[in-house]
Design a protein around this motif. Structure first.
Motif, PDB file in Angstrom:
ATOM      1  N   ILE A 298      40.872 -43.344  -4.978  1.00 62.13           N
ATOM      2  CA  ILE A 298      40.899 -44.291  -3.863  1.00 62.13           C
ATOM      3  C   ILE A 298      41.098 -45.710  -4.375  1.00 62.13           C
ATOM      4  CG2 ILE A 298      39.487 -45.332  -2.046  1.00 62.13           C
ATOM      5  CD1 ILE A 298      38.341 -42.567  -1.506  1.00 62.13           C
TER       6      ILE A 298
ATOM      7  N   VAL B 268      37.286 -46.934   3.683  1.00 65.52           N
ATOM      8  CA  VAL B 268      38.308 -45.979   4.118  1.00 65.52           C
ATOM      9  C   VAL B 268      37.686 -44.936   5.037  1.00 65.52           C
ATOM     10  CG1 VAL B 268      39.651 -46.295   2.005  1.00 65.52           C
ATOM     11  CG2 VAL B 268      37.981 -44.425   2.135  1.00 65.52           C
TER      12      VAL B 268
ATOM     13  N   GLU C  92      42.785 -42.322   2.813  1.00 68.12           N
ATOM     14  CA  GLU C  92      41.511 -41.895   3.364  1.00 68.12           C
ATOM     15  C   GLU C  92      40.973 -40.757   2.508  1.00 68.12           C
ATOM     16  OE1 GLU C  92      42.590 -40.805   7.387  1.00 68.12           O
ATOM     17  OE2 GLU C  92      42.806 -38.707   6.837  1.00 68.12           O
TER      18      GLU C  92
ATOM     19  N   GLN D  54      44.206 -48.099  -3.312  1.00 70.10           N
ATOM     20  CA  GLN D  54      43.950 -49.380  -2.660  1.00 70.10           C
ATOM     21  C   GLN D  54      44.513 -50.541  -3.464  1.00 70.10           C
ATOM     22  OE1 GLN D  54      39.627 -49.180  -1.882  1.00 70.10           O
ATOM     23  NE2 GLN D  54      40.145 -49.060   0.282  1.00 70.10           N
TER      24      GLN D  54
END
Length: 312
Positions: A239, A271, A250, A243
């Motif tokens: 993640i 998320v 997600e 990002q």
């Protein structure tokens, strides 16, 4: 509804590969399938927030509990031997209607082999999903049916915008890196998993390494990505990488033993945390295969604490 041209029944099997092949493996698979009617109620009692039961109504009760926890959801019907494509399609249509009418943040996972990869079935589901504004997702199965599954996805795109279509790509397949580029180019979302079906050209490929390489590719492409794993050590850096690259992402998992840690990772990252809700008798034999292959996954589903494992 017409069958695909291939006459090989194995093409339409949606269950993960057995740990052992041959007569003994087939016998075990048959016993597991026969025991589903008894095991499913037991699994639901052990994991009331995870297992969706046999029917859509039972699965929806799990969705409501996840919603109360602030989680989004994915519904996934697991067909059983004897389920016809028409029966499976009717269950999918009912699920689309339920998700669309609810106003919840949810989508439907489809198993294209259960529908014989039929383009007409795909378009019928797509039209219903368009009316309900519900995303349809194509699950991944064996490498031998990857092109058939992507053909099913292409049929969905004839009636659905790319934003309402997504697919699963396994990190353990060499081809997934190129497939990711193709999906992002078409505007289709990608769910990254380690993968249960091996790549015959690289059967010893590290699941963790493959997962990480696919995350890196999606980060570079900037496509919509769902990180699907129960391994916090794998999820958190994935993640963070997505990002950092500005790729929308997600977290998706079956609610279970690691859920507290996973939900905290999603909260800190800002998320969506999405619970995958499996339902149908076909889930039980597949869960038993997963238990034999990796006990930590199945134990997590029923809320038992398991030791941390390396993702490499």
């Amino acid at each position: 509804m017409t069958d695909a041209k291939q006459d090989d029944a194995a093409l339409f099997d949606t269950a993960p590969p057995a740990v052992r092949r041959g007569g003994l493996g087939a016998l075990k698979a048959g016993l597991a399938a026969a025991a589903s009617a008894l095991l499913l109620p037991l699994m639901r009692r052990l994991a009331p927030d995870s297992i969706g039961g046999e029917t859509l109504d039972q699965a929806w009760a799990v969705v409501e509990r996840l919603q109360a926890k602030g989680m989004a959801h994915t519904l996934g019907y697991w067909d059983a031997p004897g389920d016809t494509p028409t029966k499976v399609a009717d269950i999918y249509l009912a699920a689309i209607e339920r998700i669309g009418a609810s106003g919840h943040d949810g989508y439907l996972s489809i198993k294209p082999p259960a529908l014989r990869f039929d383009a007409g079935a795909a378009r019928g589901l797509a039209r219903a999903a368009l009316r309900a504004n519900v995303r349809l997702h194509c699950d991944s199965h064996g490498l031998n049916v990857a092109e058939l599954s992507f053909g099913f996805m292409a049929a969905l795109l004839e009636d659905l915008p790319p934003g309402l279509v997504s697919v699963t790509l396994p990190g353990r397949w060499q081809r997934s890196l190129a497939d990711a580029e193709h999906m992002v180019a078409r505007g289709v979302g990608v769910r990254i998993v380690k993968g249960e079906w091996p790549d015959p050209d690289d059967p010893a490929r590290s699941l963790g390494d493959g997962f990480g390489e696919l995350v890196e590719r999606m980060a570079g492409l900037g496509g919509r990505t769902a990180v699907a794993s129960h391994d916090p050590g794998l999820v958190e850096p994935a993640i963070a990488r997505l990002q950092a690259a500005g790729a929308p992402c997600e977290l998706e998992f079956i609610f279970g033993g690691q859920s507290g840690r996973l939900l905290e990772i999603a909260r800190r990252a800002g998320v969506t945390a999405r619970g995958y809700v499996p339902f149908g008798r076909g889930f039980v034999p597949s869960a038993l295969k997963a238990l034999r292959r990796d006990p930590s996954i199945a134990l997590a589903m029923i809320g038992l604490k398991v030791p941390a494992r390396s993702s490499r």
